[in-house]
Scaffold this motif. Structure first.
Motif, PDB file in Angstrom:
ATOM      1  N   THR A  56       0.826  -1.203   0.000  1.00  0.00           N
ATOM      2  CA  THR A  56       0.000   0.000   0.000  1.00  0.00           C
ATOM      3  C   THR A  56       0.863   1.257   0.000  1.00  0.00           C
ATOM      4  O   THR A  56       2.074   1.199   0.225  1.00  0.00           O
ATOM      5  CB  THR A  56      -0.894   0.056   1.257  1.00  0.00           C
ATOM      6  OG1 THR A  56      -0.048   0.150   2.414  1.00  0.00           O
ATOM      7  CG2 THR A  56      -1.783  -1.166   1.362  1.00  0.00           C
ATOM      8  N   SER A  92      -3.338   1.832   4.322  1.00  0.00           N
ATOM      9  CA  SER A  92      -3.594   0.476   4.824  1.00  0.00           C
ATOM     10  C   SER A  92      -4.829   0.436   5.713  1.00  0.00           C
ATOM     11  O   SER A  92      -5.723  -0.393   5.532  1.00  0.00           O
ATOM     12  CB  SER A  92      -2.386  -0.042   5.609  1.00  0.00           C
ATOM     13  OG  SER A  92      -1.266  -0.214   4.777  1.00  0.00           O
ATOM     14  N   ILE A 148      -8.120   1.243   3.787  1.00  0.00           N
ATOM     15  CA  ILE A 148      -8.526   0.104   2.951  1.00  0.00           C
ATOM     16  C   ILE A 148      -9.144  -0.988   3.810  1.00  0.00           C
ATOM     17  O   ILE A 148     -10.180  -1.569   3.455  1.00  0.00           O
ATOM     18  CB  ILE A 148      -7.319  -0.418   2.149  1.00  0.00           C
ATOM     19  CG1 ILE A 148      -6.936   0.572   1.045  1.00  0.00           C
ATOM     20  CG2 ILE A 148      -7.614  -1.797   1.546  1.00  0.00           C
ATOM     21  CD1 ILE A 148      -5.610   0.275   0.380  1.00  0.00           C
ATOM     22  N   ALA A 185      -9.433  -1.497  -2.009  1.00  0.00           N
ATOM     23  CA  ALA A 185      -8.338  -0.740  -2.617  1.00  0.00           C
ATOM     24  C   ALA A 185      -8.755  -0.230  -3.997  1.00  0.00           C
ATOM     25  O   ALA A 185      -8.471   0.920  -4.370  1.00  0.00           O
ATOM     26  CB  ALA A 185      -7.094  -1.615  -2.719  1.00  0.00           C
ATOM     27  N   HIS A 209      -6.851   2.955  -5.298  1.00  0.00           N
ATOM     28  CA  HIS A 209      -5.483   2.457  -5.140  1.00  0.00           C
ATOM     29  C   HIS A 209      -5.178   1.602  -6.371  1.00  0.00           C
ATOM     30  O   HIS A 209      -5.760   0.537  -6.546  1.00  0.00           O
ATOM     31  CB  HIS A 209      -5.385   1.617  -3.874  1.00  0.00           C
ATOM     32  CG  HIS A 209      -4.122   0.823  -3.753  1.00  0.00           C
ATOM     33  ND1 HIS A 209      -3.021   1.271  -3.052  1.00  0.00           N
ATOM     34  CD2 HIS A 209      -3.785  -0.394  -4.231  1.00  0.00           C
ATOM     35  CE1 HIS A 209      -2.070   0.359  -3.118  1.00  0.00           C
ATOM     36  NE2 HIS A 209      -2.505  -0.656  -3.820  1.00  0.00           N
TER      37      HIS A 209
END
Length: 394
Positions: free
Chosen positions: A103, A109, A112, A277, A282
């Motif tokens: 990440t 982190s 998510i 994510a 992400h």
């Protein structure tokens, strides 16, 4: 026209950032050497040479597509395998590449993981004092944050209050150790008691209650006992980690999520993390810094300055008359303010160019945070100002 909630979050700066910006303005007026800014937890220990050497070597000799191109969302397989092998050795647990999701740092982190776990009506429990952004992160995914009041004699868990805070709606408990802002390290006895209680509650409620272990300060410890590896105490643990503090890389945004095999319904949890994510845009953790993290896995940076700074500031403040627990880890001191209104105290401290963060921001009014990830010289020069602050209350 726009989301009022997003506008509020975007225009209301955090107290910490506001104090930091005030410090920059004040430095322009009186000189930076005359401002004692303890507001921001920005590592002042330079990144170790081996980080620079690894980055330069990778940039010079690796395929540019490999260095700068997309990776798969969980991260490069060889990177995850290398980091997993190091974690298996250091944490005395079995970790494979499939357990890791790379990440852009610990903030990514934990957000998510919150998104992956949260369903309508879910509650997340944390312990004061706590990192203020937890509330923003939890509420952003539709959850509710429940804060357990602090146990201020040692800043271990206040179990009397905690046992009333956990309900059938509790999805996860957030544990930050070493702790920002108290500097406390949850000992093995505390983690054992926490794990035993949550197992009983899982059985009572008939559903999993996760521990989310937020561990960006794991390597910054001053006590002899190692920081307990929570997955070795409680199966349903998800670890969030960042290299920001251990390698002094806060601006590079690189970390990981660790989901152990023993966690309940591993495949669905890991899949939900991948989905969260994706929803949170992400794409992948920075490619270069994935490679650097793998190249440097298992190496230790020299973080001894934090231990020296901790001792210097603790001794100086307690001699001046402050009441404070000796820090056990991280790089924060969390003393009692000299009056019940910690915000008024921190405003008064500005008169002596001491920039401190009120404890109320961390769910612990009556205290203040001083980040000692600053130069040792600045701490020495600040001590007479702290003494003057104390004398102003007499």
């Amino acid at each position: 026209m726009v989301s009022e909630e997003m506008y509020r979050l975007g225009t209301k700066k955090s107290t910490i950032r506001s104090i930091f910006e005030y410090g920059r303005q004040r430095a322009a007026e009186v000189g930076a050497e005359n401002v004692f800014d303890f507001s921001l937890g920005n590592p002042n220990v330079p990144a170790p040479d081996f980080i620079r050497d690894a980055a330069v070597d990778i940039l010079m000799h690796n395929d540019p597509i490999e260095v700068h191109g997309y990776t798969i969302a969980p991260g490069k397989p060889e990177v995850r395998e290398t980091i997993a092998a190091d974690l298996s050795k250091r944490l005395d647990m079995r970790v494979a590449g499939k357990n890791l999701f790379m990440t852009a740092g610990a903030a990514a982190s934990v957000t998510i993981v919150f998104k992956a776990l949260c369903e309508a009506g879910d509650e997340f429990v944390t312990f004061a004092p706590f990192f203020p952004e937890y509330r923003v992160f939890v509420e952003s995914v539709g959850g509710r944050l429940t804060v357990v009041p602090a146990k201020t004699d040692d800043f271990q868990i206040n179990f009397d209050a905690f046992e009333h805070a956990v309900t059938s709606k509790t999805k996860a408990v957030i544990v930050n150790s070493p702790n920002n802002p108290s500097g406390a390290v949850y000992n093995a006895e505390t983690i054992t008691r926490l794990a035993d209680f949550l197992r009983r509650k899982e059985e009572e409620y008939g559903h999993t209650i996760f521990i989310i272990a937020d561990e960006p300060y794991r390597e910054i410890v001053y006590v002899e006992a190692a920081v307990p590896c929570i997955p070795n105490f409680y199966d349903d643990t998800i670890v969030c980690y960042s290299y920001s503090k251990s390698f002094s890389l806060p601006g590079e945004r690189i970390g990981y999520i660790l989901v152990p095999d023993a966690a309940a319904d591993f495949d669905r949890v890991y899949g939900a993390i991948a989905g969260a994510a994706r929803v949170l845009t992400h794409v992948n953790a920075p490619s270069l810094w994935q490679l650097v993290a793998a190249r440097c896995a298992g190496r230790d940076a020299d973080l001894s300055m934090y231990r020296m700074n901790a001792s210097l500031l603790f001794e100086g403040l307690t001699e001046a008359g402050f009441s404070c627990m000796r820090p056990q880890g991280a790089f924060y001191l969390f003393p009692q303010a000299l009056e019940p209104d910690d915000e008024a105290f921190c405003e008064r401290a500005k008169s002596y160019d001491l920039l401190l963060v009120p404890g109320a921001d961390f769910g612990c009014p009556g205290y203040f945070r001083a980040a000692y990830c600053v130069s040792t010289d600045m701490i020495r020069r600040s001590l007479p100002q702290f003494q003057k602050l104390v004398e102003s209350y007499r």
